[in-house]
Design an enzyme around this catalytic site. Structure first.
Site, short mmCIF file in Angstrom:
data_model
loop_
_atom_site.label_atom_id
_atom_site.label_comp_id
_atom_site.label_asym_id
_atom_site.label_seq_id
_atom_site.Cartn_x
_atom_site.Cartn_y
_atom_site.Cartn_z
N ALA A 1 -6.04 14.06 1.64
CA ALA A 1 -6.73 14.92 0.48
C ALA A 1 -7.99 14.20 0.24
CB ALA A 1 -5.85 15.16 -0.55
N HIS B 1 -10.48 14.77 -6.39
CA HIS B 1 -10.71 13.21 -6.24
C HIS B 1 -12.07 12.95 -6.28
CE1 HIS B 1 -6.21 13.45 -5.45
NE2 HIS B 1 -6.57 14.50 -4.47
N1 LIG Z 1 -2.02 11.30 2.55
C1 LIG Z 1 -2.41 12.18 1.79
O1 LIG Z 1 -3.44 12.38 1.20
C2 LIG Z 1 -1.26 13.07 1.05
C3 LIG Z 1 -0.25 12.81 1.33
N2 LIG Z 1 1.12 13.53 0.78
C4 LIG Z 1 2.67 13.03 0.97
O2 LIG Z 1 2.95 13.68 2.33
C5 LIG Z 1 4.30 13.77 2.10
C6 LIG Z 1 4.84 15.26 2.32
O3 LIG Z 1 4.07 16.06 1.41
P1 LIG Z 1 4.57 17.58 1.23
O4 LIG Z 1 4.63 18.46 2.55
O5 LIG Z 1 3.61 18.37 0.33
O6 LIG Z 1 6.07 17.34 0.59
P2 LIG Z 1 7.12 18.43 0.43
O7 LIG Z 1 7.84 17.96 -1.01
O8 LIG Z 1 6.74 19.86 0.17
O9 LIG Z 1 8.07 18.41 1.72
C7 LIG Z 1 8.78 17.07 2.03
C8 LIG Z 1 10.06 17.47 2.46
O10 LIG Z 1 10.58 16.38 3.31
C9 LIG Z 1 12.13 16.34 2.94
N3 LIG Z 1 12.19 14.68 2.95
C10 LIG Z 1 12.10 13.91 2.00
N4 LIG Z 1 12.67 12.60 2.45
C11 LIG Z 1 13.20 12.86 3.62
C12 LIG Z 1 13.71 11.86 4.30
N5 LIG Z 1 14.05 10.74 4.20
N6 LIG Z 1 14.14 12.63 5.69
C13 LIG Z 1 14.07 13.87 5.88
N7 LIG Z 1 13.45 14.66 4.98
C14 LIG Z 1 13.02 14.22 3.84
C15 LIG Z 1 11.95 16.86 1.44
O11 LIG Z 1 13.13 17.15 0.92
P3 LIG Z 1 13.39 17.02 -0.83
O12 LIG Z 1 12.63 18.18 -1.32
O13 LIG Z 1 15.06 17.21 -0.95
O14 LIG Z 1 13.14 15.64 -1.14
C16 LIG Z 1 11.14 17.89 1.80
O15 LIG Z 1 11.95 19.07 2.29
C17 LIG Z 1 4.67 13.50 0.78
O16 LIG Z 1 5.18 12.19 0.68
C18 LIG Z 1 3.41 13.65 0.09
O17 LIG Z 1 3.31 12.67 -1.22
C19 LIG Z 1 0.70 14.76 0.16
C20 LIG Z 1 -0.51 15.14 -0.32
C21 LIG Z 1 -1.42 14.24 0.25
O1 LIG Z 2 -2.89 16.44 -2.24
C1 LIG Z 2 -3.32 15.38 -2.88
O2 LIG Z 2 -4.43 15.93 -3.67
C2 LIG Z 2 -3.19 14.18 -3.42
C3 LIG Z 2 -1.60 13.65 -3.26
O3 LIG Z 2 -0.83 14.59 -3.48
C4 LIG Z 2 -1.57 12.49 -2.85
O4 LIG Z 2 -2.36 11.50 -2.28
O5 LIG Z 2 -0.13 12.13 -2.75
#
Ligand SMILES: NC(=O)C1=CN([C@@H]2O[C@H](COP(=O)(O)OP(=O)(O)OC[C@H]3O[C@@H](n4cnc5c(N)ncnc54)[C@H](OP(=O)(O)O)[C@@H]3O)[C@@H](O)[C@H]2O)C=CC1
Ligand SMILES: O=C([O-])CC(=O)C(=O)O
Length: 267
Positions: A124, A218
């Site tokens: 992001a 950000h």
């Molecule tokens: N690098 C970056 O800039 C960013 C990273 N992220 C990260 O990316 C990841 C995905 O984001 P997003 O799609 O928005 O998240 P969501 O919460 O929308 O989706 C994640 C899904 O994965 C499931 N899940 C969690 N743990 C496990 C596991 N061990 N095995 C299988 N399924 C699992 C969750 O289930 P449940 O809901 O039951 O937990 C949920 O259905 C998150 O960790 C988020 O913090 C997000 C935004 C920016």
């Molecule tokens: O999506 C974003 O803006 C940032 C975020 O959630 C993360 O870094 O975990």
């Protein structure tokens, strides 16, 4: 055709699946999903016709090239270890896991031994291209100021005993280093770890909860002997998960697209 398996079927997986189904990315297809909530995987399989798996083990044994982790920080070690051990590349969205240097080194060495790649998308934030180049000079300061709508921070604030509904004006809810930031806001501030990895310098992090904000903002400041970088990105949050910016999903989609491009643009 790049064959993809996705672990975690939430907001980011939905964007990736739709982008592939709508041919925004023509070099890839999703062949398998796994989510601990099976119905979420089944919902996405309706978009792409991919298989639904009952475990990470089942997914990594499929005929796939790239495993996309879009689940949670806690899932990263298992997903990446199993993907790499089964000779798949892995794209990690929950970059916050790499605040753990031992895990970073373990996966780095495993990828090296196996001749596979770990992809960490810019996510992001913007500016990672320049920040990587700045590391050839002396980095003196790295600061990330993240401002999110209160809604997106609600869960983490609840865990900290802060009543999000009582926040009526922009309020600093965290100020400290990247290590504490990702511990306290694991689903909100993966970007701080990405910034620290790219700059090879532990970022100072400020998180603001803003009841009037409509975007996840950000602001990045990096001071180095080569130059000073200031970047502000104002991201539209995902409808499905307001914590997550749409740009994060598109950065993964872009990496998937770029894997087969003959020209590499940017650092
Ligand atoms: N690098 C970056 O800039 C960013 C990273 N992220 C990260 O990316 C990841 C995905 O984001 P997003 O799609 O928005 O998240 P969501 O919460 O929308 O989706 C994640 C899904 O994965 C499931 N899940 C969690 N743990 C496990 C596991 N061990 N095995 C299988 N399924 C699992 C969750 O289930 P449940 O809901 O039951 O937990 C949920 O259905 C998150 O960790 C988020 O913090 C997000 C935004 C920016
Ligand atoms: O999506 C974003 O803006 C940032 C975020 O959630 C993360 O870094 O975990």
């Amino acid at each position: 055709m790049l064959k993809i398996g996705i672990v975690g079927c939430g907001a980011i997986a939905t964007f990736i699946s739709k982008a592939i189904a709508r041919k925004k990315v023509s070099n890839a297809k999703v062949v398998a999903y796994y989510d601990k909530n099976r119905h979420k995987a089944e919902k996405l399989s309706k978009i792409t016709n991919a298989d639904v798996c009952d475990s990470i083990d089942e997914l990594v044994k499929k005929d796939i090239d790239l495993v996309v982790e879009a689940a949670s920080i806690k899932a990263v070690e298992e997903v990446a270890t199993k993907a790499l051990s089964n000779n798949k590349d892995v794209l990690v969205m929950s970059v916050g896991a790499f605040v753990d240097k031992e895990l970073f080194l373990k996966l780095y060495n495993l990828a090296k031994d196996k001749g596979r790649k770990i992809y960490l998308p810019s996510g992001a934030i913007a500016g990672i291209d320049a920040i990587k180049s700045l590391t050839f000079g002396k980095i003196e300061e790295v600061v990330l100021k993240t401002t999110k709508p209160v809604e997106g921070l609600k869960e983490a604030l609840k865990d900290k005993g802060i009543d999000a509904d009582a926040i009526k004006e922009p309020t600093v809810v965290f100020e400290g280093d990247v290590f504490d930031a990702i511990k306290q806001f694991p689903s909100n501030i993966n970007v701080s770890v990405m910034l620290s990895i790219a700059s090879e310098f532990p970022a100072k992090v400020i998180i603001v909860a803003d009841p009037n904000a409509k975007t996840n903002n950000h602001e990045i400041f990096v001071k180095s002997s080569i130059g000073t970088l200031k970047v502000l990105i104002e991201n539209v949050p995902c409808e499905e998960n307001p914590k997550t910016s749409a740009l994060a999903a598109y950065s993964a989609i872009r990496i998937i697209k770029d894997i087969s491009e003959p020209i590499k643009i940017g650092t």
